[in-house]
Design a protein around this motif. Structure first.
Motif, PDB file in Angstrom:
ATOM      1  N   THR A  29      -9.778 103.274 110.013  1.00 40.16           N
ATOM      2  CA  THR A  29      -8.655 103.977 110.626  1.00 40.16           C
ATOM      3  C   THR A  29      -9.194 105.216 111.323  1.00 40.16           C
ATOM      4  O   THR A  29     -10.011 105.947 110.770  1.00 40.16           O
ATOM      5  N   LEU A  61      -5.411 104.629 115.066  1.00 43.03           N
ATOM      6  CA  LEU A  61      -5.920 103.300 115.352  1.00 43.03           C
ATOM      7  C   LEU A  61      -6.277 102.698 114.002  1.00 43.03           C
ATOM      8  O   LEU A  61      -7.188 103.182 113.328  1.00 43.03           O
ATOM      9  N   THR A  62      -5.530 101.686 113.574  1.00 40.56           N
ATOM     10  CA  THR A  62      -5.693 101.123 112.242  1.00 40.56           C
ATOM     11  C   THR A  62      -6.114  99.667 112.330  1.00 40.56           C
ATOM     12  O   THR A  62      -5.463  98.860 112.995  1.00 40.56           O
ATOM     13  N   GLU A  63      -7.207  99.360 111.647  1.00 40.16           N
ATOM     14  CA  GLU A  63      -7.719  97.991 111.602  1.00 40.16           C
ATOM     15  C   GLU A  63      -7.016  97.213 110.488  1.00 40.16           C
ATOM     16  O   GLU A  63      -6.659  97.778 109.460  1.00 40.16           O
ATOM     17  N   ILE A  82      -6.228  97.748 124.797  1.00 37.29           N
ATOM     18  CA  ILE A  82      -5.071  98.634 124.887  1.00 37.29           C
ATOM     19  C   ILE A  82      -4.782  98.811 126.369  1.00 37.29           C
ATOM     20  O   ILE A  82      -5.679  99.170 127.135  1.00 37.29           O
ATOM     21  N   GLN A 107       3.549 101.558 119.919  1.00 37.48           N
ATOM     22  CA  GLN A 107       2.634 100.726 119.149  1.00 37.48           C
ATOM     23  C   GLN A 107       2.109  99.624 120.030  1.00 37.48           C
ATOM     24  O   GLN A 107       2.831  99.107 120.890  1.00 37.48           O
ATOM     25  N   PHE A 117      -6.411  95.261 115.424  1.00 37.22           N
ATOM     26  CA  PHE A 117      -5.996  96.661 115.304  1.00 37.22           C
ATOM     27  C   PHE A 117      -4.539  96.843 115.702  1.00 37.22           C
ATOM     28  O   PHE A 117      -3.983  96.069 116.476  1.00 37.22           O
ATOM     29  N   CYS A 118      -3.990  97.964 115.240  1.00 38.31           N
ATOM     30  CA  CYS A 118      -2.742  98.498 115.753  1.00 38.31           C
ATOM     31  C   CYS A 118      -3.029  99.902 116.264  1.00 38.31           C
ATOM     32  O   CYS A 118      -3.603 100.730 115.549  1.00 38.31           O
ATOM     33  N   MET A 119      -2.650 100.162 117.515  1.00 38.99           N
ATOM     34  CA  MET A 119      -2.720 101.504 118.076  1.00 38.99           C
ATOM     35  C   MET A 119      -1.314 102.079 117.964  1.00 38.99           C
ATOM     36  O   MET A 119      -0.349 101.478 118.425  1.00 38.99           O
ATOM     37  N   LEU A 141      -8.438 107.402 124.587  1.00 37.56           N
ATOM     38  CA  LEU A 141      -8.520 105.943 124.453  1.00 37.56           C
ATOM     39  C   LEU A 141      -9.550 105.332 125.400  1.00 37.56           C
ATOM     40  O   LEU A 141     -10.202 104.343 125.057  1.00 37.56           O
TER      41      LEU A 141
END
Length: 156
Positions: A29, A61-63, A82, A107, A117-119, A141
């Motif tokens: 993260t 930014l979460t993996e 992204i 998101q 990932f989620c941004m 980014l």
């Protein structure tokens, strides 16, 4: 300042703070913001966004761990990047993890280097200030580099 850990590398502009940490299962993260971030925070920065001044920008930014129906590059994680520049219309109060007055969130789920990932980004402040916050997030980014993990598909 350059943050480089857990296969994530990003350049933060002057005045930004950030950190990269590993969560359960070793997934990464990244938190970054143009204000002082709390050291103890969850994956999507609940404490950080609660402490945001106006105007400000925050990025998480979460993996995610593949498995149990999550396949990198498939479904929700099919996009390979992204979309930049960030679009003002992708931000809304209904996209916040925790709705707060004066904030808007966005998101985007994607896969890079075989990693899902989620941004999650939050901007705070008057609408007339949001363009500057979006430009700052774009800059951060654009500097992001994501390395593949052992065992993940290259480019997937």
């Amino acid at each position: 300042m350059i943050l480089d850990a857990h296969g994530l590398r990003v350049a933060l502009p002057r005045g930004w703070s950030g950190r990269v940490f590993a969560g359960p299962g070793g997934v990464a993260t990244l938190h970054a913001g143009n204000f002082q971030l709390p050291l103890d925070d969850g994956e999507f920065g609940d404490a950080s966004t609660a402490a945001m001044p106006e105007p400000a920008a925050f990025l998480a930014l979460t993996e995610y761990q593949p498995g149990a129906g999550l396949t990198p590059g498939v479904g929700l994680y099919a996009p390979r990047r992204i979309p930049l520049p960030l679009e003002p219309t992708s931000f809304g109060t209904d996209r916040l993890q925790h709705p707060r007055r004066g904030q808007a969130g966005a998101q985007h789920f994607f896969t890079a280097s075989g990693r899902p990932f989620c941004m999650y980004a939050v901007i705070a402040g008057p609408r007339r200030e949001r363009r500057h916050q979006l430009l700052a997030l774009d800059r951060v980014l654009r500097s992001l580099e994501i390395a593949s993990r052992k065992g993940s598909r290259p480019g997937g």
